[in-house]
Design an enzyme around this catalytic site. Structure first.
Site, short mmCIF file in Angstrom:
data_model
loop_
_atom_site.label_atom_id
_atom_site.label_comp_id
_atom_site.label_asym_id
_atom_site.label_seq_id
_atom_site.Cartn_x
_atom_site.Cartn_y
_atom_site.Cartn_z
N HIS A 57 -30.14 -47.35 -18.23
CA HIS A 57 -28.89 -47.57 -17.49
C HIS A 57 -28.43 -46.27 -16.84
O HIS A 57 -29.02 -45.22 -17.08
CB HIS A 57 -27.81 -48.20 -18.36
CG HIS A 57 -27.30 -47.34 -19.49
ND1 HIS A 57 -28.08 -46.98 -20.55
CD2 HIS A 57 -26.08 -46.78 -19.71
CE1 HIS A 57 -27.36 -46.24 -21.40
NE2 HIS A 57 -26.15 -46.09 -20.90
N HIS A 59 -25.76 -44.24 -16.93
CA HIS A 59 -24.90 -43.19 -17.50
C HIS A 59 -25.60 -41.83 -17.50
O HIS A 59 -26.80 -41.73 -17.74
CB HIS A 59 -24.46 -43.56 -18.92
CG HIS A 59 -23.42 -44.64 -18.94
ND1 HIS A 59 -23.15 -45.41 -20.05
CD2 HIS A 59 -22.57 -45.06 -17.97
CE1 HIS A 59 -22.18 -46.27 -19.77
NE2 HIS A 59 -21.82 -46.08 -18.51
N ASP A 61 -25.77 -39.38 -19.48
CA ASP A 61 -26.53 -38.93 -20.66
C ASP A 61 -27.83 -39.71 -20.84
O ASP A 61 -28.49 -39.60 -21.88
CB ASP A 61 -25.65 -38.98 -21.93
CG ASP A 61 -25.21 -40.40 -22.28
OD1 ASP A 61 -24.82 -41.16 -21.37
OD2 ASP A 61 -25.25 -40.74 -23.47
N HIS A 62 -28.19 -40.51 -19.81
CA HIS A 62 -29.48 -41.22 -19.85
C HIS A 62 -30.34 -40.88 -18.63
O HIS A 62 -31.54 -41.12 -18.66
CB HIS A 62 -29.24 -42.74 -19.94
CG HIS A 62 -28.54 -43.09 -21.22
ND1 HIS A 62 -29.18 -43.65 -22.29
CD2 HIS A 62 -27.27 -42.86 -21.62
CE1 HIS A 62 -28.31 -43.78 -23.30
NE2 HIS A 62 -27.14 -43.32 -22.91
N HIS A 115 -23.04 -53.20 -21.83
CA HIS A 115 -22.63 -51.79 -21.87
C HIS A 115 -22.48 -51.29 -20.42
O HIS A 115 -21.47 -50.70 -20.05
CB HIS A 115 -23.67 -50.97 -22.63
CG HIS A 115 -23.38 -49.51 -22.70
ND1 HIS A 115 -22.35 -48.98 -23.44
CD2 HIS A 115 -23.99 -48.44 -22.11
CE1 HIS A 115 -22.34 -47.66 -23.30
NE2 HIS A 115 -23.32 -47.32 -22.51
N ASP A 134 -28.35 -48.05 -24.83
CA ASP A 134 -27.04 -48.12 -25.50
C ASP A 134 -26.60 -49.57 -25.71
O ASP A 134 -25.42 -49.86 -25.78
CB ASP A 134 -25.97 -47.41 -24.66
CG ASP A 134 -26.09 -45.89 -24.71
OD1 ASP A 134 -26.95 -45.38 -25.44
OD2 ASP A 134 -25.31 -45.22 -23.99
N HIS A 172 -28.72 -43.09 -29.33
CA HIS A 172 -27.72 -42.21 -29.97
C HIS A 172 -27.82 -42.27 -31.49
O HIS A 172 -28.18 -43.31 -32.06
CB HIS A 172 -26.29 -42.61 -29.58
CG HIS A 172 -25.95 -42.35 -28.15
ND1 HIS A 172 -25.46 -41.14 -27.70
CD2 HIS A 172 -26.05 -43.14 -27.05
CE1 HIS A 172 -25.26 -41.20 -26.39
NE2 HIS A 172 -25.61 -42.41 -25.96
FE FE Z 1 -25.39 -43.05 -23.95
ZN ZN Z 2 -24.34 -45.33 -22.02
#
Ligand code: FE
Ligand code: ZN
Length: 242
Positions: A57, A59, A61-62, A115, A134, A172
């Site tokens: 996805h 985001h 942090d991905h 998400h 996530d 995570h």
């Molecule tokens: Fe994340």
């Molecule tokens: Zn995420």
């Protein structure tokens, strides 16, 4: 077919980036690179050259490491077609039912929105491995930023239908806080209480609690175990309060 080698690269506060290596083809895939440098270093230490990036996805942090890894390796980027406007430079947009490969190992793309609206998972059925980003966590699920409890409930049914031994790679290390909530949600569930104690001990030793398995999540994940959309929604809202 030889087993995939899967290496955990812990980055930022609590992200796990996954390096997946196929010995037969020599190919290496990285799932959800939050950052580039530590991932390139970890691959380099193994003597692995990254040839593909798969994002679950949009985001940061991905996908934050995509550009740096592409610049260093020429890796090709696979990412959800529904999130192309938010993920730069995608080579292979994918959605439900698409098949993607590393060497001879094939993964089925599952659309698992909630998400984020276009979130996907990558399921290597023959390897009994699923990368869920996530969407599901050990003893938890992702927050419903761009979707509904109904969608998340449907996602949980799809994970639940996978064979028990399937290893679940989420993005995570949230297991401790998820476990504390799980025991609150189902105080009489002995499997949850026992797992929380185990997770507390592992975290105290600095150990990772991921990957998990479908069997463990069926026994101890309060979102996978929620008996209705309403119950999942109620549990998610309670967890969001902290
Ligand atoms: Fe994340
Ligand atoms: Zn995420």
């Amino acid at each position: 077919m030889a087993e995939l080698e899967i290496l955990r690269v812990p980055v930022l506060n609590d992200n796990y980036v996954w390096l997946v290596h196929d010995n037969e083809s020599g190919e290496t895939l990285v799932v959800d690179p939050a950052v580039a440098e530590p991932v390139l270093a970890a691959a380099g230490a193994q003597g692995w050259a990254i040839s593909q990036i798969w994002n679950t996805h949009w985001h940061g942090d991905h996908i934050g490491g995509n550009a740096g890894i592409v610049a260093a390796t020429g890796a090709k980027v696979t990412a959800p077609a529904a999130e192309l406007s938010r993920i730069p430079d995608v080579d292979r947009p994918v959605g439900e039912g698409d098949r993607v490969r590393i060497g001879a190992h094939e993964a089925l793309v599952l659309s698992v929105p909630a998400h984020t609206a276009g979130h996907v998972a990558y399921h290597f059925a023959d390897d009994a491995v699923v990368f869920v980003g996530d969407t599901m966590f050990a003893m938890g699920c992702g927050r419903l930023f761009e979707g509904t409890a109904e969608q998340m409930y449907t996602n949980m049914r799809r994970f639940e239908a996978m064979p028990d031994e399937t290893r679940v790679y989420c993005a995570h290390e949230y297991t401790l806080s998820n476990g504390v909530f799980a025991v609150r949600a189902e105080p009489d569930n002995e499997a949850m209480t026992a797992r929380l104690a185990q997770v507390e001990a592992m975290r105290a030793r600095g150990e990772a609690t991921v990957p998990t398995t479908i069997a463990a999540e069926k026994a101890t994940n309060p979102f996978l175990r929620a008996g209705s959309v309403a119950e999942l929604a109620r549990r998610r809202a309670e967890k969001d309060k902290g």
